[in-house]
Design a protein around this motif. Structure first.
Motif, PDB file in Angstrom:
ATOM      1  N   LEU A  65       0.832  -1.207   0.000  1.00 48.73           N
ATOM      2  CA  LEU A  65       0.000   0.000   0.000  1.00 48.73           C
ATOM      3  C   LEU A  65       0.865   1.256   0.000  1.00 48.73           C
ATOM      4  CD1 LEU A  65      -2.860   1.093   0.032  1.00 48.73           C
ATOM      5  CD2 LEU A  65      -2.803   0.967   2.526  1.00 48.73           C
ATOM      6  N   ARG A  69       0.891   4.140  -2.867  1.00 46.66           N
ATOM      7  CA  ARG A  69       0.672   5.561  -2.570  1.00 46.66           C
ATOM      8  C   ARG A  69       1.851   6.413  -3.024  1.00 46.66           C
ATOM      9  NH1 ARG A  69      -2.263   4.584   3.137  1.00 46.66           N
ATOM     10  NH2 ARG A  69      -4.362   4.380   2.308  1.00 46.66           N
ATOM     11  N   SER A  70       3.071   5.878  -2.924  1.00 46.08           N
ATOM     12  CA  SER A  70       4.229   6.654  -3.364  1.00 46.08           C
ATOM     13  C   SER A  70       4.207   6.842  -4.878  1.00 46.08           C
ATOM     14  CB  SER A  70       5.533   5.991  -2.923  1.00 46.08           C
ATOM     15  OG  SER A  70       5.742   4.782  -3.608  1.00 46.08           O
ATOM     16  N   GLY A  74       0.956  10.028  -2.811  1.00 43.69           N
ATOM     17  CA  GLY A  74       0.328   9.967  -1.500  1.00 43.69           C
ATOM     18  C   GLY A  74      -1.159   9.723  -1.501  1.00 43.69           C
ATOM     19  N   ARG A  75      -1.774   9.546  -2.644  1.00 48.91           N
ATOM     20  CA  ARG A  75      -3.215   9.289  -2.687  1.00 48.91           C
ATOM     21  C   ARG A  75      -3.455   7.838  -3.091  1.00 48.91           C
ATOM     22  NH1 ARG A  75      -4.698   8.793  -7.867  1.00 48.91           N
ATOM     23  NH2 ARG A  75      -3.419   9.780  -9.443  1.00 48.91           N
ATOM     24  N   ASP A  76      -4.645   7.362  -2.805  1.00 45.79           N
ATOM     25  CA  ASP A  76      -5.008   6.012  -3.220  1.00 45.79           C
ATOM     26  C   ASP A  76      -5.260   6.002  -4.721  1.00 45.79           C
ATOM     27  OD1 ASP A  76      -4.866   4.927  -0.688  1.00 45.79           O
ATOM     28  OD2 ASP A  76      -6.979   5.308  -0.239  1.00 45.79           O
TER      29      ASP A  76
END
Length: 88
Positions: A65, A69-70, A74-76
């Motif tokens: 996960l 995100r990276s 930083g978002r899904d």
């Protein structure tokens, strides 16, 4: 050689030869039927093995996960973005 009538309700699986193995958790020797997938010697070691496996599984999930995100600042990721990654 005993016949099936002499053995009553004993499963054929219990007639397999026994082999000695080492417990993957505590290292104790135990006997299991040849071909059995058993890896631990007791219920306590089975519970410990389950606990270790689930912690590793959860840690791997958190790592994946974080990598996702990276890749997406930083978002899904959206479903479409995930499908694009899987198609590669």
């Amino acid at each position: 050689m005993p016949t099936s009538n002499d053995l009553g309700n004993i499963s054929r699986l219990s007639l397999r030869p026994l082999i000695t193995c080492s417990c993957t958790i505590c290292g104790a020797d135990f006997e299991k039927a040849e071909g059995s997938r058993r890896e631990v010697c007791s219920f306590q070691c089975k519970a410990e093995r389950s606990r270790r496996y689930s912690r590793k599984y959860q840690a791997d999930g958190r790592r994946v996960l974080a990598e996702f995100r990276s890749r997406f600042d930083g978002r899904d990721p959206t479903d479409e973005e995930i499908l694009q990654l899987l198609d590669k």
